[in-house]
Scaffold this active site. Structure first.
Site, PDB file in Angstrom:
ATOM      1  N   LYS A  22      46.371  44.813  52.628  1.00  0.00           N
ATOM      2  CA  LYS A  22      45.364  43.983  53.767  1.00  0.00           C
ATOM      3  C   LYS A  22      44.781  42.428  53.262  1.00  0.00           C
ATOM      4  O   LYS A  22      44.615  41.307  53.887  1.00  0.00           O
ATOM      5  CB  LYS A  22      44.238  45.156  53.445  1.00  0.00           C
ATOM      6  N   ASN A  23      44.803  42.705  51.658  1.00  0.00           N
ATOM      7  CA  ASN A  23      45.088  41.404  51.159  1.00  0.00           C
ATOM      8  C   ASN A  23      45.337  40.411  51.584  1.00  0.00           C
ATOM      9  O   ASN A  23      46.023  38.676  51.316  1.00  0.00           O
ATOM     10  CB  ASN A  23      44.038  41.153  49.749  1.00  0.00           C
ATOM     11  N   CYS A 123      27.360  39.610  47.814  1.00  0.00           N
ATOM     12  CA  CYS A 123      28.174  41.121  48.834  1.00  0.00           C
ATOM     13  C   CYS A 123      28.110  41.900  48.237  1.00  0.00           C
ATOM     14  O   CYS A 123      27.032  42.202  46.911  1.00  0.00           O
ATOM     15  CB  CYS A 123      29.677  40.850  48.892  1.00  0.00           C
ATOM     16  N   ARG A 128      30.020  36.417  43.893  1.00  0.00           N
ATOM     17  CA  ARG A 128      31.409  36.210  44.435  1.00  0.00           C
ATOM     18  C   ARG A 128      30.821  34.746  45.253  1.00  0.00           C
ATOM     19  O   ARG A 128      30.886  34.205  46.537  1.00  0.00           O
ATOM     20  CB  ARG A 128      31.606  37.223  45.674  1.00  0.00           C
ATOM     21  N   LEU A 132      34.591  27.317  44.067  1.00  0.00           N
ATOM     22  CA  LEU A 132      36.203  26.836  43.534  1.00  0.00           C
ATOM     23  C   LEU A 132      36.451  26.573  44.566  1.00  0.00           C
ATOM     24  O   LEU A 132      37.824  25.888  44.617  1.00  0.00           O
ATOM     25  CB  LEU A 132      36.865  28.095  42.734  1.00  0.00           C
ATOM     26  N   ASP A 313      40.704  46.866  42.218  1.00  0.00           N
ATOM     27  CA  ASP A 313      40.662  46.901  43.376  1.00  0.00           C
ATOM     28  C   ASP A 313      41.435  48.455  42.892  1.00  0.00           C
ATOM     29  O   ASP A 313      41.623  49.075  43.538  1.00  0.00           O
ATOM     30  CB  ASP A 313      41.525  46.496  43.968  1.00  0.00           C
ATOM     31  N   ARG A 405      37.860  49.503  56.941  1.00  0.00           N
ATOM     32  CA  ARG A 405      38.640  48.079  56.113  1.00  0.00           C
ATOM     33  C   ARG A 405      39.251  47.688  56.091  1.00  0.00           C
ATOM     34  O   ARG A 405      40.448  47.280  55.508  1.00  0.00           O
ATOM     35  CB  ARG A 405      37.320  47.903  55.479  1.00  0.00           C
TER      36      ARG A 405
HETATM   37  C1  UD1 Z   1      40.407  39.126  46.219  1.00  0.00           C
HETATM   38  C2  UD1 Z   1      40.350  39.958  46.893  1.00  0.00           C
HETATM   39  C3  UD1 Z   1      39.938  41.731  45.969  1.00  0.00           C
HETATM   40  C4  UD1 Z   1      40.050  41.121  44.340  1.00  0.00           C
HETATM   41  C5  UD1 Z   1      39.701  39.665  44.134  1.00  0.00           C
HETATM   42  C6  UD1 Z   1      40.008  39.977  42.138  1.00  0.00           C
HETATM   43  C7  UD1 Z   1      41.376  39.364  49.230  1.00  0.00           C
HETATM   44  C8  UD1 Z   1      41.016  39.458  50.272  1.00  0.00           C
HETATM   45  N1  UD1 Z   1      40.184  40.031  47.990  1.00  0.00           N
HETATM   46  O1  UD1 Z   1      38.999  38.565  46.022  1.00  0.00           O
HETATM   47  O2  UD1 Z   1      39.613  42.607  47.004  1.00  0.00           O
HETATM   48  O3  UD1 Z   1      39.365  42.449  43.914  1.00  0.00           O
HETATM   49  O4  UD1 Z   1      40.367  39.544  44.639  1.00  0.00           O
HETATM   50  O5  UD1 Z   1      41.260  40.273  41.994  1.00  0.00           O
HETATM   51  O6  UD1 Z   1      42.066  38.894  48.778  1.00  0.00           O
HETATM   52  N2  UD1 Z   1      34.847  32.806  41.931  1.00  0.00           N
HETATM   53  C9  UD1 Z   1      33.435  32.091  40.813  1.00  0.00           C
HETATM   54  N3  UD1 Z   1      33.858  31.222  42.673  1.00  0.00           N
HETATM   55  C10 UD1 Z   1      34.310  31.087  43.517  1.00  0.00           C
HETATM   56  C11 UD1 Z   1      35.335  32.076  43.640  1.00  0.00           C
HETATM   57  C12 UD1 Z   1      35.777  33.466  42.584  1.00  0.00           C
HETATM   58  O7  UD1 Z   1      32.618  32.273  40.988  1.00  0.00           O
HETATM   59  O8  UD1 Z   1      34.956  29.836  44.160  1.00  0.00           O
HETATM   60  C13 UD1 Z   1      34.721  33.832  41.032  1.00  0.00           C
HETATM   61  C14 UD1 Z   1      33.796  35.538  41.707  1.00  0.00           C
HETATM   62  O9  UD1 Z   1      32.678  35.539  42.059  1.00  0.00           O
HETATM   63  C15 UD1 Z   1      34.992  36.782  40.908  1.00  0.00           C
HETATM   64  C16 UD1 Z   1      35.805  35.980  40.177  1.00  0.00           C
HETATM   65  O10 UD1 Z   1      35.918  34.628  40.542  1.00  0.00           O
HETATM   66  O11 UD1 Z   1      34.049  37.312  39.579  1.00  0.00           O
HETATM   67  C17 UD1 Z   1      37.234  36.518  40.919  1.00  0.00           C
HETATM   68  O12 UD1 Z   1      37.002  36.191  42.211  1.00  0.00           O
HETATM   69  P1  UD1 Z   1      38.602  35.639  43.238  1.00  0.00           P
HETATM   70  O13 UD1 Z   1      39.418  35.586  42.536  1.00  0.00           O
HETATM   71  O14 UD1 Z   1      38.144  34.750  43.877  1.00  0.00           O
HETATM   72  O15 UD1 Z   1      38.394  37.325  44.362  1.00  0.00           O
HETATM   73  P2  UD1 Z   1      38.475  36.882  45.972  1.00  0.00           P
HETATM   74  O16 UD1 Z   1      40.064  35.627  46.997  1.00  0.00           O
HETATM   75  O17 UD1 Z   1      37.070  36.859  46.591  1.00  0.00           O
END
Ligand code: UD1
Length: 426
Positions: A22-23, A123, A128, A132, A313, A405
């Protein structure tokens, strides 16, 4: 609303086909925005999130056609073509339902010079934010404006320019957006502290197949030499390591043995080593990874962290498994602040779990008892299904749209290996 009914206590034995990830799919689909030529993705999982992403791309002017797979393949084949983009807006209604929609931001700014994307908001599993993602685009010269819940990003008149992006901590999504934007930026971009998740490598390989120049795959520093244009390609989505890990937990919790057909050992080192530590036998089979329960489950001490460490996950599914271990386990969640919503539900089934801040203490119990339970998010839902497979009596999992999903044909796959599980409507 549909629910899943499980009569537990049956050891699972047999083969389970592992679907496309999925990801990975959710970051490969927006690559179609980067070229006017067709991008064909094979092994796409049949999931609600993939359909939603397809609809978002349709709204931006991307045509999508779906064919069935060859008989020797799982999943679907989708050809996407962004010959002419008709919109650069990802509206609130779509982003709200699927956070990954924010992954159109980088490719839209790179190809069309602008994008207007709704901010996703909180969410179920935490805040989230996307700061970044935005900083990465700024480092490539984009100008940002935030108003009324939307971010509007504009490339400078000559297009994005290469730069150095240093992430203060690892983000999968921000690395993906940065990479998709940098491939068409002028000059060299260096992404430091990049995520190393296998889905990032899958994205980089697809972009390279489309003509991008990227070095440093599988490392935390990606170097991208921007190119003037990308061309079409055909690319097969990697196997889902989280789905494979979830079914491995199903073998463990029911005292069974499963061959995870198509699963790739190189993408799941910490999942497999943790399963071994819990007392499971792991070996390479003819078509994938074989996982077998060998006796009682041993307790674990696990902390989630970016790849190659133990994935967030998989935390909920391991927790379900460890409720039946012989001893006390300690799980610590370091990625998301609110990812223990399955705990009260598991406790209602007889588990003994106590949350202490970011950690959860799981005291092994002799048995779980079936109960009606409520799914709260995708992986939490799977932990309830796993508990139901092991529990005495009947478990009803409500709100199964979460499972749809991320788990393709869940009941079908589990029924085929001996589970008593069905979807009931109404
Ligand atoms: C992706 C995966 C999700 C997985 C996660 C961590 C997809 C669609 N989803 O989510 O299944 O659980 O990686 O492996 O691929 N953060 C910030 N600012 C940002 C971006 C992230 O503070 O701009 C924080 C988030 O709140 C979280 C951490 O960074 O605490 C890691 O998140 P991130 O790796 O970005 O997760 P996703 O890409 O949303």
């Amino acid at each position: 609303m549909d629910r899943i009914v499980i009569r537990g206590g049956k050891p699972l034995h047999g083969r389970i086909p592992i679907s496309g990830a999925k990801n990975a799919a959710l970051t490969l689909l927006p690559c179609a925005l980067l070229t006017d030529e067709p991008l064909t993705l094979r092994n796409l999982p049949r999931l609600a999130d993939v359909d939603s992403f397809g609809h978002l791309l349709n709204q931006l002017g991307v045509s999508t056609t779906i064919e069935g797979a060859r008989p020797d393949e799982f999943g679907r084949v989708m050809t996407l073509r962004a010959a002419n983009l008709t919109s650069t807006v990802a509206p609130y209604d779509i982003v709200r339902k699927m956070r990954a929609s924010v992954l159109v931001l980088g490719p839209l700014v790179a190809r069309a010079g602008e994008a207007t994307v709704s901010l996703p908001g909180g969410c179920a599993i935490g805040m989230r934010p996307v700061d970044l993602h935005l900083k990465a685009l700024e480092a490539l010269g984009a100008e940002l404006e935030i108003a009324s819940g939307y971010v509007k990003a504009r490339a400078p008149s000559g297009g994005l320019v290469g730069g150095t992006i240093r992430f203060p901590f690892v983000s999968v999504g921000a690395t993906e957006n940065a990479l998709m934007a940098a491939v068409l930026a002028k000059g060299t971009t260096v992404i430091e502290n990049a995520a190393r998740e296998p889905e990032i490598t899958d994205l980089a390989k697809c972009l390279i197949a489309m003509g991008a120049k990227i070095e440093g795959l599988r490392t935390d520093t990606l170097t991208i030499q921007g190119v003037g244009r990308l061309h079409g390609a055909t690319y097969a989505v990697m196997a889902d390591r989280i789905e494979a890990g979830s079914y491995a937990c199903a073998a463990a919790i029911t005292g069974g043995s499963l061959e995870l057909v198509g699963a790739r050992r190189d993408t799941m080192p910490s999942i497999l080593s943790s399963l071994e530590e819990a007392g499971l036998g792991i070996e390479d089979g003819a078509e994938g990874i074989k996982v077998a329960a060998l006796g009682g489950l041993k307790p674990l001490s696990l902390s989630t962290a970016p790849y190659p460490a133990f994935p967030t996950d998989m935390q909920a599914q391991f927790m379900a498994m460890l409720t039946l271990a012989e001893g006390t386990s300690l799980l610590t969640e370091t990625i998301f602040e609110n990812r223990y919503m399955h705990v009260p539900e598991l406790n209602r089934m007889g588990a003994d779990i106590e949350v202490r801040g970011r950690s959860a203490v799981v005291r092994g119990v002799d048995k779980l008892l079936g109960a009606p339970v409520m799914a709260t998010d995708l992986r939490a839902s799977m932990s309830l299904v796993l508990a139901g497979l092991a529990a005495e009596g009947e478990t009803e999992v409500h709100r199964v749209y979460h499972l749809d999903r991320g788990y393709e044909r869940l009941e079908e796959k589990l029924q085929a290996v001996g589970a008593d599980i069905e979807r009931v409507g109404g």
